[in-house]
Design an enzyme around this catalytic site. Structure first.
Site: not given
Lengths: 449, 449
Positions: A20, A22-24, A86, A178, A307, A323
């Site tokens: 992944g 993403g942010f992590g 994966v 938003e 997440d 995030a």
């Protein structure tokens, strides 16, 4: 083999596999030193998800908030990018299995696959009410929104009237709020100038929330403020109204039927199904119950972050899927690996709450950080600053800042491109093709005498 | 009714309908005064076609070279935009028929539908060798190119070798040459840094031309220079080689078979089929044979301009289908309408040749204007300047110039987003899915000991 030691074969170099981008996952990859990193992502880019809704509403272009992973890590030769799916994780043989490529073995594994939408109802809900998780989602929503405006403008021009242009957003969390705000702003900016036949009251935006207040994660007072702001802007907010049915032509709220071909899902998420292949304890939404050091029990070098991790804070509340949490988890895990900390010598992961922010519209936001609460312009400025800094953290400060501020202030028109005519265009229009449906609406549009 | 008078009903305001928002149609719309203009286009945007190949090779983002028509004409309230397909033109009842909307009547009509690709072979050629005319084409080509690099990188990483990454461009005109040059530059920029397992000699780019020289529209000496430059850059150029067969897995040149899953068509174009509905004289490629004032015979207020017009210059040679021609035709026609010139008082359209330009690569171009010839860096600078000015003519000078120069110099990475995984991804990879095809290539990639 000693599970607590990072490296099975000390004569070789450690390989860390990250699932992944993403942010992590991206943060972990950026912090890892002196190890071989294999970063696997389904797409070829990292998306700055907090601004994804700006692409969905055509306020920003995809390239404003996403960067190819290969470019992000160009200066980090120890990181290898693999664009693939994966399909499963084999924690015993320490291998991940990919859809297209050969399996990849690891010494340490960081699982950060993120989450996807959860639909309480049947599978067809997803097609009727798409969500907003990936860039592909955002582009699809943008196409639908732009086509909806074109369609409404054409109807109004042809017949003088049109089926009310109704957008329903299901879910009163930050994403929903938003999205609603941004949608309304684009509508206001475009109606009249870009779509001369449309009037503002042709557009109706409805926010549906199952619970008793919007932004449930925030302080009740801020929820109140946000609600008031939305209603001042002309948004219809329906609280205590879970969606009981979603169809292509509308959504059912208990007894009430709302006709709309534009239902957007921002209600619930569940962890990536990939986590099920780990075969460890999960919470009802599929998140993996991790140890204090974010590992899965019995595997000191397999971490789950972001997440997908069910992780409790000091007060025993699960951390939210945002995030900042993923980023600090990524840093924490990278440090453990860099220092080859054996399980016995690890201090548990602690998340220092940096607060929460949500925009309602230009100059309108709510913010809370510990005891501090803010709303209105102040909170909005705070929001802008933090997001610009987050963005700058990612790539090319000058360019991102310049382009992004400019785009954000000018509703970058370039973002409003319709690059294809998806099926819905034809579906939505099939009932008023020339010749197919004559009758009063088909009178040729001749010069007004 | 007096055909030579512009307005049938003098008490009402003149309506001019323009079909096509390309260079010709957009220019005409911008020049028309004191009339109602209805601009009809299939898409919602104007594309700066001369740079479309930059999007196809991921050097620029769609929003860098395209602008929504509604935004372009926001400050011109007399222009109404209609996003629709024109299915036919009824020149006698003076109406155009649309796919989705009611028919639209006109006093004057400007037909500027442009051209589409012409495939000498069977229909399946188009699917095997897509062309580059619209933004959708460009985005599709970009996805294919990026996926090809990802696929090659994965193969090389898994197996140490890969089927040579071969791109075949059919057609040695400006489009083909510029596409080849841009493709090679992106390859050079990305290989090694973004795709560490690939080497430059894994990439092979082949330009196929049926005629005896590339850039046939240019001076033979410049064709020579361009050929030499391309070959120096490592492009294989095959002259006198018409494609005799195109399949999904390659292209046949006479006796020679070139295996490639990436064949791009830049060979021939034909005028839009819409022109057939006019029922007037056309040339073999479908272009309408227009009068000296660009009208069709017997209809002094129906004009055909741009790629769709078969129009002779002073020396009796047909004008090429390039932006400058379309632009000056658009201006000419707008003037006739603004001045309500009756047929008897019209001076014929004259195209003042502004010359031709084609880039071969960064710092490499050929240019000719009348007797003047230029090549190399000088021509390239000329090319940059003219294109920047053309772009500035369209919208928002500062922003376009800044963004565009920046993007062009930095190979804007944001352009390299893969927003979906089209079918080809799965098609191309279906033969090496995990478990489906074991054997020697499937060995797990473990730490190099």
């Amino acid at each position: 083999m000693d599970e607590s030691a990072l490296l099975a074969h000390p004569m070789t170099r450690t390989r860390v596999v990250i699932i992944g981008g993403g942010f992590g996952g991206m943060t972990a990859a950026r912090c890892l030193r002196d190890v071989d990193v294999v970063l696997i992502d389904r797409t070829n880019h990292h998306v700055f998800q907090p601004l994804l809704y700006h692409v969905a509403t055509a306020a920003l272009s995809p390239s404003d908030i996403a960067w190819p992973l290969r470019t992000v890590f160009r200066s980090q030769p120890n990181v290898r990018i693999v664009m693939d799916d994966v399909v499963s994780i084999d924690r015993l043989s320490r291998e991940v299995h990919l859809r297209h490529s050969a399996p990849i073995g690891f010494d340490a594994l960081i699982v950060a696959p993120g989450s996807c939408h959860a639909y309480p109802g049947q599978d067809n809900w997803e097609s009727c009410a798409p969500g907003l998780k990936t860039m592909a989602d955002a582009i699809q929503l943008r196409e639908r929104m732009l086509l909806a405006f074109e369609e409404a403008e054409r109807q109004k021009a042809d017949t003088g009237s049109q089926n009310r242009l109704t957008f329903v957003i299901v879910g009163g969390g930050p994403t929903g709020v938003e999205l609603v705000g941004s949608l309304l702003e684009i509508g206001r900016a475009a109606i009249g100038s870009d779509y001369p036949h449309l009037r503002l009251d042709d557009l109706s935006i409805i926010l549906v929330e199952a619970g008793s207040r919007i932004l449930p994660g925030f302080d009740p007072a801020l929820s109140e403020k946000a609600l008031a702001a939305l209603e001042r802007m002309g948004v219809t907010v329906k609280l205590n109204n879970p969606a009981t049915a979603v169809r292509a032509d509308g959504v059912m709220l208990g007894e009430e039927w709302i006709a709309s071909t534009h239902v957007i899902w921002a209600a619930g998420t569940k962890a990536s199904p990939l986590l099920d292949t780990l075969g460890v304890d999960q919470d009802p939404s599929g998140r993996v119950k991790v140890q204090p050091d974010l590992t899965i029990s019995g595997h000191p070098w397999i971490f789950v972050i972001g997440d997908g991790a069910y992780c409790l804070d000091q007060d025993g509340r699960p951390l939210p899927g945002i995030a900042p949490v993923a980023i600090s988890q990524g840093r924490y895990v990278a440090t453990l690996i860099n220092e080859e900390r054996s399980p016995a010598h690890r201090s548990p992961f602690v998340y220092r709450d940096r607060g929460m922010l949500a925009t309602i519209g230009r100059g309108q936001a709510v913010a809370q950080c510990g005891p501090v609460r803010a709303s209105g312009l102040l909170a909005w400025v705070l929001w802008c600053v933090t997001h610009i800094f987050l963005l700058i953290g990612l790539r090319n400060p000058v360019r991102v800042m310049a382009e992004w501020i400019w785009s954000y202030l000018t509703f970058k028109p370039g973002a409003r491109l319709l690059c294809k005519q998806p099926a819905i265009w034809h579906k939505k229009s099939s009932n008023n093709r020339v010749g197919k449906m004559p009758g009063k609406n088909r009178k040729p549009l001749h010069r007004a005498a």
